[in-house]
Each structure stands twice: as structure tokens, then as C-alpha cells.
Write an enzyme that holds these catalytic residues in place. Structure first.
Site, PDB file in Angstrom:
ATOM      1  N   ARG A  32       0.819  -1.214   0.000  1.00  0.00           N
ATOM      2  CA  ARG A  32       0.000   0.000   0.000  1.00  0.00           C
ATOM      3  C   ARG A  32       0.855   1.268   0.000  1.00  0.00           C
ATOM      4  O   ARG A  32       0.339   2.369  -0.175  1.00  0.00           O
ATOM      5  CB  ARG A  32      -0.924   0.035   1.236  1.00  0.00           C
ATOM      6  CG  ARG A  32      -1.910  -1.112   1.309  1.00  0.00           C
ATOM      7  CD  ARG A  32      -2.709  -1.070   2.594  1.00  0.00           C
ATOM      8  NE  ARG A  32      -3.802  -0.140   2.549  1.00  0.00           N
ATOM      9  CZ  ARG A  32      -5.089  -0.483   2.391  1.00  0.00           C
ATOM     10  NH1 ARG A  32      -5.441  -1.735   2.290  1.00  0.00           N
ATOM     11  NH2 ARG A  32      -6.022   0.433   2.364  1.00  0.00           N
ATOM     12  N   TYR A  79       0.708   4.083  -2.690  1.00  0.00           N
ATOM     13  CA  TYR A  79      -0.383   5.074  -2.631  1.00  0.00           C
ATOM     14  C   TYR A  79      -0.159   6.012  -1.452  1.00  0.00           C
ATOM     15  O   TYR A  79      -0.187   7.240  -1.597  1.00  0.00           O
ATOM     16  CB  TYR A  79      -1.701   4.322  -2.473  1.00  0.00           C
ATOM     17  CG  TYR A  79      -2.946   5.177  -2.431  1.00  0.00           C
ATOM     18  CD1 TYR A  79      -3.364   5.900  -3.539  1.00  0.00           C
ATOM     19  CD2 TYR A  79      -3.732   5.222  -1.278  1.00  0.00           C
ATOM     20  CE1 TYR A  79      -4.534   6.654  -3.502  1.00  0.00           C
ATOM     21  CE2 TYR A  79      -4.907   5.964  -1.240  1.00  0.00           C
ATOM     22  CZ  TYR A  79      -5.297   6.681  -2.350  1.00  0.00           C
ATOM     23  OH  TYR A  79      -6.461   7.422  -2.309  1.00  0.00           O
ATOM     24  N   ASN A 103     -13.093   6.895   3.214  1.00  0.00           N
ATOM     25  CA  ASN A 103     -13.854   5.992   2.321  1.00  0.00           C
ATOM     26  C   ASN A 103     -15.189   6.578   1.860  1.00  0.00           C
ATOM     27  O   ASN A 103     -16.112   6.732   2.655  1.00  0.00           O
ATOM     28  CB  ASN A 103     -14.158   4.669   3.020  1.00  0.00           C
ATOM     29  CG  ASN A 103     -12.906   3.877   3.329  1.00  0.00           C
ATOM     30  OD1 ASN A 103     -12.081   4.335   4.120  1.00  0.00           O
ATOM     31  ND2 ASN A 103     -12.753   2.726   2.717  1.00  0.00           N
ATOM     32  N   VAL A 150     -17.435  -1.561  -0.920  1.00  0.00           N
ATOM     33  CA  VAL A 150     -18.866  -1.294  -1.138  1.00  0.00           C
ATOM     34  C   VAL A 150     -19.294  -1.819  -2.510  1.00  0.00           C
ATOM     35  O   VAL A 150     -20.302  -2.540  -2.629  1.00  0.00           O
ATOM     36  CB  VAL A 150     -19.186   0.215  -0.981  1.00  0.00           C
ATOM     37  CG1 VAL A 150     -20.618   0.502  -1.412  1.00  0.00           C
ATOM     38  CG2 VAL A 150     -18.967   0.658   0.467  1.00  0.00           C
ATOM     39  N   PHE A 208     -19.153  -5.771  -2.584  1.00  0.00           N
ATOM     40  CA  PHE A 208     -20.258  -6.428  -1.871  1.00  0.00           C
ATOM     41  C   PHE A 208     -21.575  -6.278  -2.638  1.00  0.00           C
ATOM     42  O   PHE A 208     -22.348  -7.226  -2.746  1.00  0.00           O
ATOM     43  CB  PHE A 208     -20.401  -5.855  -0.454  1.00  0.00           C
ATOM     44  CG  PHE A 208     -19.372  -6.380   0.537  1.00  0.00           C
ATOM     45  CD1 PHE A 208     -18.373  -7.262   0.143  1.00  0.00           C
ATOM     46  CD2 PHE A 208     -19.412  -5.989   1.880  1.00  0.00           C
ATOM     47  CE1 PHE A 208     -17.417  -7.744   1.062  1.00  0.00           C
ATOM     48  CE2 PHE A 208     -18.482  -6.465   2.800  1.00  0.00           C
ATOM     49  CZ  PHE A 208     -17.484  -7.339   2.391  1.00  0.00           C
ATOM     50  N   GLY A 263     -10.206 -11.449   5.873  1.00  0.00           N
ATOM     51  CA  GLY A 263      -9.916 -11.700   7.291  1.00  0.00           C
ATOM     52  C   GLY A 263     -11.197 -12.061   8.023  1.00  0.00           C
ATOM     53  O   GLY A 263     -12.165 -12.573   7.436  1.00  0.00           O
ATOM     54  N   ASP A 299      -3.542  -4.102   5.826  1.00  0.00           N
ATOM     55  CA  ASP A 299      -4.923  -3.594   5.775  1.00  0.00           C
ATOM     56  C   ASP A 299      -5.211  -2.885   7.116  1.00  0.00           C
ATOM     57  O   ASP A 299      -5.122  -3.514   8.171  1.00  0.00           O
ATOM     58  CB  ASP A 299      -5.865  -4.797   5.600  1.00  0.00           C
ATOM     59  CG  ASP A 299      -7.255  -4.396   5.150  1.00  0.00           C
ATOM     60  OD1 ASP A 299      -7.617  -4.730   4.011  1.00  0.00           O
ATOM     61  OD2 ASP A 299      -7.973  -3.769   5.937  1.00  0.00           O
TER      62      ASP A 299
HETATM   63  P1  NAD Z   1     -11.206   7.041  -9.581  1.00  0.00           P
HETATM   64  O1  NAD Z   1     -10.238   5.972  -9.956  1.00  0.00           O
HETATM   65  O2  NAD Z   1     -12.643   6.820  -9.897  1.00  0.00           O
HETATM   66  O3  NAD Z   1     -10.776   8.426 -10.220  1.00  0.00           O
HETATM   67  C1  NAD Z   1      -9.445   8.795 -10.451  1.00  0.00           C
HETATM   68  C2  NAD Z   1      -9.354   9.399 -11.834  1.00  0.00           C
HETATM   69  O4  NAD Z   1      -8.007   9.833 -12.075  1.00  0.00           O
HETATM   70  C3  NAD Z   1      -9.691   8.387 -12.940  1.00  0.00           C
HETATM   71  O5  NAD Z   1     -10.650   8.931 -13.824  1.00  0.00           O
HETATM   72  C4  NAD Z   1      -8.352   8.159 -13.641  1.00  0.00           C
HETATM   73  O6  NAD Z   1      -8.482   7.819 -14.991  1.00  0.00           O
HETATM   74  C5  NAD Z   1      -7.640   9.487 -13.408  1.00  0.00           C
HETATM   75  N1  NAD Z   1      -6.178   9.403 -13.469  1.00  0.00           N
HETATM   76  C6  NAD Z   1      -5.364   8.567 -12.782  1.00  0.00           C
HETATM   77  N2  NAD Z   1      -4.080   8.802 -13.126  1.00  0.00           N
HETATM   78  C7  NAD Z   1      -4.094   9.815 -14.028  1.00  0.00           C
HETATM   79  C8  NAD Z   1      -3.087  10.509 -14.762  1.00  0.00           C
HETATM   80  N3  NAD Z   1      -1.786  10.205 -14.637  1.00  0.00           N
HETATM   81  N4  NAD Z   1      -3.458  11.517 -15.592  1.00  0.00           N
HETATM   82  C9  NAD Z   1      -4.770  11.846 -15.743  1.00  0.00           C
HETATM   83  N5  NAD Z   1      -5.769  11.220 -15.076  1.00  0.00           N
HETATM   84  C10 NAD Z   1      -5.434  10.208 -14.243  1.00  0.00           C
HETATM   85  O7  NAD Z   1     -11.018   7.297  -8.017  1.00  0.00           O
HETATM   86  P2  NAD Z   1     -11.840   8.242  -7.020  1.00  0.00           P
HETATM   87  O8  NAD Z   1     -12.391   7.406  -5.956  1.00  0.00           O
HETATM   88  O9  NAD Z   1     -12.735   9.144  -7.789  1.00  0.00           O
HETATM   89  O10 NAD Z   1     -10.656   9.085  -6.385  1.00  0.00           O
HETATM   90  C11 NAD Z   1     -10.393  10.435  -6.793  1.00  0.00           C
HETATM   91  C12 NAD Z   1      -9.345  11.040  -5.886  1.00  0.00           C
HETATM   92  O11 NAD Z   1      -9.828  11.047  -4.534  1.00  0.00           O
HETATM   93  C13 NAD Z   1      -8.024  10.295  -5.871  1.00  0.00           C
HETATM   94  O12 NAD Z   1      -6.961  11.226  -5.833  1.00  0.00           O
HETATM   95  C14 NAD Z   1      -8.080   9.487  -4.599  1.00  0.00           C
HETATM   96  O13 NAD Z   1      -6.795   9.235  -4.079  1.00  0.00           O
HETATM   97  C15 NAD Z   1      -8.894  10.406  -3.682  1.00  0.00           C
HETATM   98  N6  NAD Z   1      -9.574   9.641  -2.622  1.00  0.00           N
HETATM   99  C16 NAD Z   1     -10.698   8.915  -2.888  1.00  0.00           C
HETATM  100  C17 NAD Z   1     -11.305   8.198  -1.857  1.00  0.00           C
HETATM  101  C18 NAD Z   1     -12.568   7.411  -2.063  1.00  0.00           C
HETATM  102  O14 NAD Z   1     -13.057   6.798  -1.113  1.00  0.00           O
HETATM  103  N7  NAD Z   1     -13.175   7.401  -3.226  1.00  0.00           N
HETATM  104  C19 NAD Z   1     -10.741   8.199  -0.578  1.00  0.00           C
HETATM  105  C20 NAD Z   1      -9.572   8.915  -0.361  1.00  0.00           C
HETATM  106  C21 NAD Z   1      -9.007   9.653  -1.398  1.00  0.00           C
HETATM  107  N1  UDP Z   2     -12.663  -5.745   1.899  1.00  0.00           N
HETATM  108  C1  UDP Z   2     -13.327  -6.958   2.047  1.00  0.00           C
HETATM  109  N2  UDP Z   2     -13.793  -7.585   0.915  1.00  0.00           N
HETATM  110  C2  UDP Z   2     -13.638  -7.068  -0.325  1.00  0.00           C
HETATM  111  C3  UDP Z   2     -12.979  -5.822  -0.473  1.00  0.00           C
HETATM  112  C4  UDP Z   2     -12.499  -5.201   0.657  1.00  0.00           C
HETATM  113  O1  UDP Z   2     -13.493  -7.461   3.161  1.00  0.00           O
HETATM  114  O2  UDP Z   2     -14.103  -7.723  -1.298  1.00  0.00           O
HETATM  115  C5  UDP Z   2     -12.184  -5.055   3.116  1.00  0.00           C
HETATM  116  C6  UDP Z   2     -10.712  -4.652   3.101  1.00  0.00           C
HETATM  117  O3  UDP Z   2      -9.913  -5.678   3.623  1.00  0.00           O
HETATM  118  C7  UDP Z   2     -10.702  -3.438   3.981  1.00  0.00           C
HETATM  119  C8  UDP Z   2     -12.093  -2.815   3.798  1.00  0.00           C
HETATM  120  O4  UDP Z   2     -12.892  -3.838   3.226  1.00  0.00           O
HETATM  121  O5  UDP Z   2     -10.549  -3.821   5.341  1.00  0.00           O
HETATM  122  C9  UDP Z   2     -12.118  -1.588   2.880  1.00  0.00           C
HETATM  123  O6  UDP Z   2     -11.472  -1.923   1.700  1.00  0.00           O
HETATM  124  P1  UDP Z   2     -11.411  -0.965   0.435  1.00  0.00           P
HETATM  125  O7  UDP Z   2     -10.667  -1.697  -0.641  1.00  0.00           O
HETATM  126  O8  UDP Z   2     -12.764  -0.489   0.095  1.00  0.00           O
HETATM  127  O9  UDP Z   2     -10.595   0.319   0.879  1.00  0.00           O
HETATM  128  P2  UDP Z   2      -9.498   0.669   1.989  1.00  0.00           P
HETATM  129  O10 UDP Z   2     -10.269   1.336   3.066  1.00  0.00           O
HETATM  130  O11 UDP Z   2      -8.831  -0.585   2.490  1.00  0.00           O
HETATM  131  O12 UDP Z   2      -8.570   1.560   1.270  1.00  0.00           O
END
Ligand code: NAD
Ligand code: UDP
Length: 325
Positions: free
Chosen positions: A142, A145, A174, A188, A191, A205, A271
Site C-alpha cells: 500500500r 499510494y 472511504n 462497497v 459487496f 480476514g 490492511d
Molecule cells: P477514480 O479511480 O474513480 O478516479 C481517479 C481518476 O483519475 C480516474 O478517472 C483516472 O483515470 C484518473 N487518473 C489517474 N491517473 C491519471 C493521470 N496520470 N493523468 C490523468 N488522469 C489520471 O477514483 P476516485 O475514488 O474518484 O478518487 C479520486 C481522488 O480522490 C483520488 O486522488 C483518490 O486518491 C482520492 N480519494 C478517494 C477516496 C474514495 O473513497 N473514493 C478516498 C480517499 C481519497
Molecule cells: N474488503 C473486504 N472484501 C472485499 C474488499 C475489501 O473485506 O471484497 C475489506 C478490506 O480488507 C478493507 C475494507 O474492506 O478492510 C475496505 O477496503 P477498500 O478496498 O474499500 O478500501 P481501503 O479502506 O482498504 O482503502
């Protein structure tokens, strides 16, 4: 305002694009579609205030005209995606952030970085306030990231302090909702898709690990308010109501009406065991808190996945295996 959003074809980027457009602003969306989808912005094809540039933001970003804001959302975001795309994840968090900051400087625009609760790693402080420095394994799977986002935060603060750039950092917890990709492997979507297919839900787990799930409209509202504020330090935006993964599985099975049950598979490396935002700062500075309960948000999200299922092409989502992590 004219706003540029990187990652605009992704889940969050596309909702944020809709929000800025609905407030009367213009949006330039930049995305290379590596984890996003043109479907997420297809409804904007005849919107004159929206323009799309297909581009990899790890390369120099060349945009003509003035910009008032740059919001950097491009990055693979699910564990399955960033385990498959480790170098691209590190590059978009480092080179991509540098390019997006450079663009904001050149245009004298406000900059907002999409950071993450993953900067706290597997946290030893619970819930997590913004002044907690985290517990991250830099060389674990991880780490690609987590460290990219930690670098991105450091780079953003350096541009703020050294170049006086007007910056914001949101730490997103999340988030779920319509337009999540069915196959990005997040819990999400996994599931719901598994329940709709009548398969067992894959619980990693024992399922006692916790997460705090924020519905997308709440998340976007918080980000929008942060962008409009004058706060330079990071702000957590998430829903503090915490659930174990087993509780989530039970809720999804019930809401979908499936009795397929769960199947336990090995827990991936590093995790996080718990995750819950301390949103005191968001409440005080932005007068924001999450409004949508998980049960309500799941209903909306299930509707979305049902509509994909009705088109007939839902297949089993990816499940992390031990040798992938
Ligand atoms: P997502 O994968 O749906 O969206 C990310 C987008 O970025 C995609 O459309 C992808 O094609 C684009 N992308 C990736 N690399 C690129 C590059 N080099 N050039 C141009 N475009 C590029 O993911 P998301 O859930 O919408 O996440 C968006 C942002 O929010 C991310 O930065 C992510 O780290 C952050 N974030 C999301 C969550 C969440 O729960 N969804 C949680 C924490 C942080
Ligand atoms: N997880 C799970 N089953 C799945 C996918 C994820 O039990 O099919 C668990 C994973 O181990 C983590 C939590 O769900 O504890 C959230 O996972 P997710 O990939 O959504 O994001 P994270 O919060 O770990 O970045």
C-alpha cells in the site's frame, strides 16, 4: 470561475465537476481514463461550460486561458487499482501533483489536493485527527499510494510556504455512491455486485476491521466548502459513523435481498484495522458534517448497480489474493 479538475472522469472527479457546473462555473476536465470512464461525463457532452482534455497529468499540462482553481483528483484510488498500477500511482502523486501545482502557479489559481485517510496508514490513534502523523509502511504494497499522497501533501505545503500559492488539502475518508466502478475492488462495490449476482460476499480476514463510509453528496459538499474557505492546513472530510466490514456485509445482503452469506478470504498485507475521521476541524471551519446515513446511501448505490445489472453485463468483481499483496 473557470476550474480545472484532474481525474474528472473518475468517481469523485465527475461528481465534483457536476457540482461546480451546477453553481454556474466552467470546468475543464483532464483525465487519461486509466481508472476512470468516459461514461461518467457522457451526460456533459452538450454542456458548453464543460471541456474535456484526455491527458496524462504526469506530463506537462498545457491549458490555454485563465483558471481560477485547480483541483488535483487524478490518481488510482482503490487497493486493487494501485496494486496493479504501482508506478503510475507514485508518478501521479509526485510528478502529477508537481505539474498541477505548477499550472496553478502559472495561472495564479487556487489549488486543492485530494489527499486521503491513508496518510494515517494503520493508525495507532483512534479516531484520527489531522495532527496525527500516521503509521505507514513505506515499503509495503500500500506504500505506493500512501507515500505518493504524503509526498503530494508535502509538495503542496512547500508551494504554499515558498511560493505563497493559495492551497487546500482535503483528507478524504472511504467514499461511496453511484459511478463507482463495479470492478475497482473496493468493499462497497464488491459487496453490492456480489450480492446482485447472488454470490457470497468476500470478507477479507475475520471482518472485524472497521471503516467509516461517507456518501458521495456529503463528501462533495465538504470538498466544495473547503475550496471556498481560506484554510491551508489539511481537513478530514468523512462520515464518523464506524462499521465493521462484517456489519457492512450484513447490511448489503439485507438491502439487496440476498441470502448468499459471506466467504472469508485472507486479509491483505497492512490492511488498516480501524479508520474513523475526527471531523472537529471540518465542523468548526466549514460548518460541515455528513448527513446521509449508510443505510440511505447504500439504497442509492444499490439502485445504480441494479441499473448496470439490468443492462446485463455485471460480472464477478476482483478479489485480492494472498500472492497479490
Ligand atoms: P477514480 O479511480 O474513480 O478516479 C481517479 C481518476 O483519475 C480516474 O478517472 C483516472 O483515470 C484518473 N487518473 C489517474 N491517473 C491519471 C493521470 N496520470 N493523468 C490523468 N488522469 C489520471 O477514483 P476516485 O475514488 O474518484 O478518487 C479520486 C481522488 O480522490 C483520488 O486522488 C483518490 O486518491 C482520492 N480519494 C478517494 C477516496 C474514495 O473513497 N473514493 C478516498 C480517499 C481519497
Ligand atoms: N474488503 C473486504 N472484501 C472485499 C474488499 C475489501 O473485506 O471484497 C475489506 C478490506 O480488507 C478493507 C475494507 O474492506 O478492510 C475496505 O477496503 P477498500 O478496498 O474499500 O478500501 P481501503 O479502506 O482498504 O482503502
Amino acid at each position: 470561475m473557470r476550474i480545472l479538475i484532474t481525474g474528472a472522469a473518475g468517481f469523485l472527479g465527475s461528481h465534483l465537476t457536476d457540482r461546480f457546473l451546477s453553481e454556474g462555473h466552467s470546468v475543464v476536465g483532464v483525465d487519461n481514463l486509466i481508472t476512470g470512464s468516459a461514461d461518467n461525463i457522457a451526460h456533459l457532452s452538450s454542456e458548453s461550460r464543460f471541456e474535456f482534455i484526455e491527458h496524462d497529468v504526469t506530463q506537462y499540462i498545457d491549458v490555454t486561458g485563465e483558471l481560477d482553481g485547480v483541483l488535483h483528483f487524478a490518481s488510482p484510488a482503490s487497493p486493487v487499482d494501485y496494486l496493479e498500477l504501482p508506478i503510475q500511482t507514485l508518478k501521479v502523486g509526485s510528478l502529477g501533483t508537481h505539474n498541477a501545482l505548477g499550472l496553478a502557479m502559472a495561472k495564479q489559481a487556487r489549488f486543492l489536493l485530494a489527499s486521503t485517510s491513508e496518510v494515517y496508514g494503520d493508525p495507532l490513534v483512534h479516531p484520527q485527527p489531522e495532527n496525527y502523523w500516521g503509521n505507514v509502511n513505506p515499503i509495503g504494497p500500500r506504500g505506493v499510494y500512501d507515500e505518493a499522497k504524503r509526498f503530494a501533501e508535502a509538495m503542496t505545503m512547500a508551494y504554499h510556504r515558498y511560493h505563497n500559492l493559495d492551497t487546500r488539502i482535503v483528507r478524504i475518508f472511504n467514499t461511496y455512491g453511484p459511478r463507482m466502478r463495479p470492478y475497482d475492488g473496493r468493499v462497497v462495490s464488491n459487496f453490492i455486485v456480489q450480492a446482485l449476482l447472488g454470490s457470497e460476499l468476500t470478507v477479507y480476514g475475520e471482518g472485524g476491521q472497521s471503516r467509516s463510509f461517507c456518501y458521495v453528496t456529503d463528501e462533495v459538499e465538504g470538498i466544495f466548502r473547503l475550496f471556498a474557505s481560506s484554510e491551508h492546513n489539511p481537513v478530514n472530510i468523512g462520515n464518523p459513523t464506524e462499521y465493521t466490514i462484517l456489519q457492512l456485509a450484513e447490511m448489503v445482503l439485507e438491502a439487496v435481498g440476498s441470502n448468499a452469506g459471506v466467504r472469508h478470504v485472507p486479509l491483505p498485507t497492512d490492511d488498516p484495522k480501524v479508520r474513523q475521521p475526527d471531523i472537529t476541524r471540518a465542523r468548526e471551519i466549514l460548518h460541515w458534517s455528513a448527513k446521509v446515513a449508510l443505510s440511505e446511501g447504500l439504497e442509492e448505490t444499490i439502485k445504480y448497480f441494479r441499473s448496470l445489472h439490468a443492462m446485463g453485463d455485471l460480472r464477478p468483481p476482483p478479489v485480492l489474493t494472498e500472492n497479490q499483496t
